[in-house]
Scaffold this motif. Structure first.
Motif, PDB file in Angstrom:
ATOM      1  N   LEU A  57      53.784   8.209  37.418  1.00 46.88           N
ATOM      2  CA  LEU A  57      53.210   9.722  38.036  1.00 46.88           C
ATOM      3  C   LEU A  57      53.770  10.748  38.147  1.00 46.88           C
ATOM      4  O   LEU A  57      54.737  10.866  39.222  1.00 46.88           O
ATOM      5  CB  LEU A  57      52.099   9.023  38.620  1.00 46.88           C
ATOM      6  N   ARG A  58      54.021  11.431  37.864  1.00 46.16           N
ATOM      7  CA  ARG A  58      55.197  12.883  37.805  1.00 46.16           C
ATOM      8  C   ARG A  58      54.041  14.385  38.139  1.00 46.16           C
ATOM      9  O   ARG A  58      52.898  14.216  38.128  1.00 46.16           O
ATOM     10  CB  ARG A  58      55.536  12.462  36.216  1.00 46.16           C
ATOM     11  N   GLY A  59      55.149  15.816  38.313  1.00 45.66           N
ATOM     12  CA  GLY A  59      54.919  16.562  38.162  1.00 45.66           C
ATOM     13  C   GLY A  59      53.453  17.210  39.957  1.00 45.66           C
ATOM     14  O   GLY A  59      53.708  16.389  40.439  1.00 45.66           O
ATOM     15  N   GLN A  60      52.645  17.355  39.053  1.00 49.55           N
ATOM     16  CA  GLN A  60      51.478  17.714  39.755  1.00 49.55           C
ATOM     17  C   GLN A  60      49.955  17.201  39.606  1.00 49.55           C
ATOM     18  O   GLN A  60      49.730  17.395  39.663  1.00 49.55           O
ATOM     19  CB  GLN A  60      51.450  19.559  39.976  1.00 49.55           C
ATOM     20  N   THR A  61      50.216  16.341  38.874  1.00 46.36           N
ATOM     21  CA  THR A  61      48.950  15.015  38.597  1.00 46.36           C
ATOM     22  C   THR A  61      48.014  14.563  40.234  1.00 46.36           C
ATOM     23  O   THR A  61      48.988  14.594  41.235  1.00 46.36           O
ATOM     24  CB  THR A  61      49.437  14.143  38.301  1.00 46.36           C
ATOM     25  N   ARG A  62      47.081  15.046  39.825  1.00 50.82           N
ATOM     26  CA  ARG A  62      46.320  14.836  40.759  1.00 50.82           C
ATOM     27  C   ARG A  62      45.339  13.224  40.256  1.00 50.82           C
ATOM     28  O   ARG A  62      44.301  13.446  38.856  1.00 50.82           O
ATOM     29  CB  ARG A  62      45.744  15.741  40.884  1.00 50.82           C
ATOM     30  N   ILE A  63      44.814  12.849  41.134  1.00 53.60           N
ATOM     31  CA  ILE A  63      44.133  11.599  40.711  1.00 53.60           C
ATOM     32  C   ILE A  63      43.288  11.235  41.846  1.00 53.60           C
ATOM     33  O   ILE A  63      43.477  10.851  42.604  1.00 53.60           O
ATOM     34  CB  ILE A  63      45.209   9.684  40.389  1.00 53.60           C
ATOM     35  N   GLY A  64      41.965  11.077  41.319  1.00 54.15           N
ATOM     36  CA  GLY A  64      40.677  11.354  42.190  1.00 54.15           C
ATOM     37  C   GLY A  64      40.261   9.265  42.483  1.00 54.15           C
ATOM     38  O   GLY A  64      41.585   8.675  42.560  1.00 54.15           O
ATOM     39  N   GLU A  65      39.402   9.593  43.146  1.00 59.54           N
ATOM     40  CA  GLU A  65      38.838   7.398  43.576  1.00 59.54           C
ATOM     41  C   GLU A  65      38.601   6.648  42.925  1.00 59.54           C
ATOM     42  O   GLU A  65      37.435   6.992  41.593  1.00 59.54           O
ATOM     43  CB  GLU A  65      37.891   8.385  44.871  1.00 59.54           C
ATOM     44  N   HIS A  66      38.944   5.353  42.839  1.00 57.02           N
ATOM     45  CA  HIS A  66      37.798   4.262  42.444  1.00 57.02           C
ATOM     46  C   HIS A  66      38.190   4.520  40.714  1.00 57.02           C
ATOM     47  O   HIS A  66      37.860   4.788  40.130  1.00 57.02           O
ATOM     48  CB  HIS A  66      36.460   4.764  42.508  1.00 57.02           C
ATOM     49  N   CYS A  67      40.131   4.821  40.585  1.00 58.46           N
ATOM     50  CA  CYS A  67      40.413   4.779  39.463  1.00 58.46           C
ATOM     51  C   CYS A  67      41.146   3.626  38.958  1.00 58.46           C
ATOM     52  O   CYS A  67      41.412   3.105  40.176  1.00 58.46           O
ATOM     53  CB  CYS A  67      41.567   6.032  38.810  1.00 58.46           C
ATOM     54  N   VAL A  68      41.447   3.388  38.261  1.00 56.53           N
ATOM     55  CA  VAL A  68      42.060   2.459  37.462  1.00 56.53           C
ATOM     56  C   VAL A  68      42.919   3.070  36.888  1.00 56.53           C
ATOM     57  O   VAL A  68      43.099   3.839  35.593  1.00 56.53           O
ATOM     58  CB  VAL A  68      41.478   1.028  36.715  1.00 56.53           C
TER      59      VAL A  68
END
Length: 326
Positions: free
Chosen positions: A281-292
């Motif tokens: 996961l690079r840069g300004q990546t944003r991952i939400g909650e309850h993800c896979v």
């Protein structure tokens, strides 16, 4: 309220990197090492940040933009000379100036904040951030008097055999009363083996004038790692990556296989998200909650909403994601 200023030393060529890129722009976990420093200083609410540039200064200015001010050291004459280049911007200010090299990206905000606090509590004219490495070779040694107070700093190349046995060393990070700093810089000479103007000489000048000099010992030696070549760059990358992974796990993210997972410094991940093996996961990546996320995913500057699953993709914009349970 005290005013706090910062001088970031970023003018060196970094010849041992053997690179067309200025040393301080080499990334550690996706962010140029000097930007790790300036981001910390911004978070500490520093009133003004002056970055001293020289070699390929335009590249550093382009990277940092208008978030800091710049002073130019056209000729590399030593660290005291570099700081002196900021006098036009800071010389008449009242307050505390923190001086830090741009090649120490592992330093933490907590340590810098503690250094400033220690400086103020001791009412010192100058405070040195020191450390106790297993091998002090190459570092300036902290010479104390019989009472244990700091007397001076002696560089490795100028040290006697007895002084080389001293374990406590200078990290290159200091706090000074700003006006006393610029006054003392006028007295620094280049009478040493390298014919350079050393910033640590300011400590001896202030001490001889009966000003208080204090030292704050860094708890975690790895924070003082300065990067001069690709080997040290690799070590810093490994240490910071471990920090990043542990921080996410402490914040409620499951990382199935930390050994094959790489997460850069500015990535944000929501709680109860699972990161599967071989994910980058690079840069300004944003991952939400309850993800896979994963396995086998490489995302750059991508936003993932809550409760999504992404696997087997290497994309920057058009990655295919599906709702969990689909």
């Amino acid at each position: 309220m005290r005013s706090t200023y910062a001088v970031v030393l970023a003018a060196g060529k970094g010849t041992r990197m053997k690179s067309d890129l200025p040393k301080v722009l080499h990334p550690v976990c996706g962010k140029p090492m000097v930007e790790h420093i300036t981001d910390h200083l911004k978070n500490l609410n520093t009133n003004e940040i002056v970055t001293v540039v020289g070699h390929k200064k335009e590249m550093i200015q382009e990277q940092l933009g208008h978030s800091v001010q710049y002073a130019v050291q056209e000729e590399q004459l030593g660290t005291a000379h570099a700081v002196k280049m900021s006098e036009e911007l800071l010389g008449d200010k009242e307050g505390t100036t923190l001086i830090i090299t741009g090649d120490t990206p592992l330093i933490t905000e907590k340590t810098l904040d503690y250094l400033l606090e220690h400086h103020h509590q001791t009412n010192a004219a100058g405070t040195i951030l020191t450390m106790l490495p297993e091998d002090p070779s190459g570092y300036g040694r902290i010479v104390r008097n019989a009472s244990g107070n700091v007397k001076r700093i002696v560089e490795q190349k100028d040290a006697t055999e007895e002084e080389k046995e001293i374990q406590e060393v200078n990290t290159g990070i200091f706090c000074f009363d700003n006006q006393l700093l610029f006054s003392a810089l006028q007295e620094v000479d280049s009478n040493n083996n390298q014919s350079e103007y050393y910033l640590p000489d300011v400590i001896e000048i202030l001490q001889k004038k009966q000003h208080t000099i204090s030292a704050s010992v860094m708890e975690n030696v790895e924070e003082g790692l300065g990067i001069n070549d690709r080997i040290q760059l690799s070590k810093a990358e490994h240490i910071m990556q471990q920090r990043i992974l542990e921080t996410h796990m402490k914040n409620g993210v499951t990382i199935v296989d930390p050994k094959t997972t790489f997460i850069e410094a500015d990535v944000v991940i929501g709680r109860d998200t699972t990161i599967e093996p071989r994910t980058h996961l690079r840069g300004q990546t944003r991952i939400g909650e309850h993800c896979v996320i994963g396995p086998d995913v490489d995302l750059l500057d991508y936003d993932v909403k809550d409760q999504m699953k992404i696997h087997n993709f290497s994309m920057t914009n058009d990655v295919c994601s599906i709702p969990l349970g689909s």
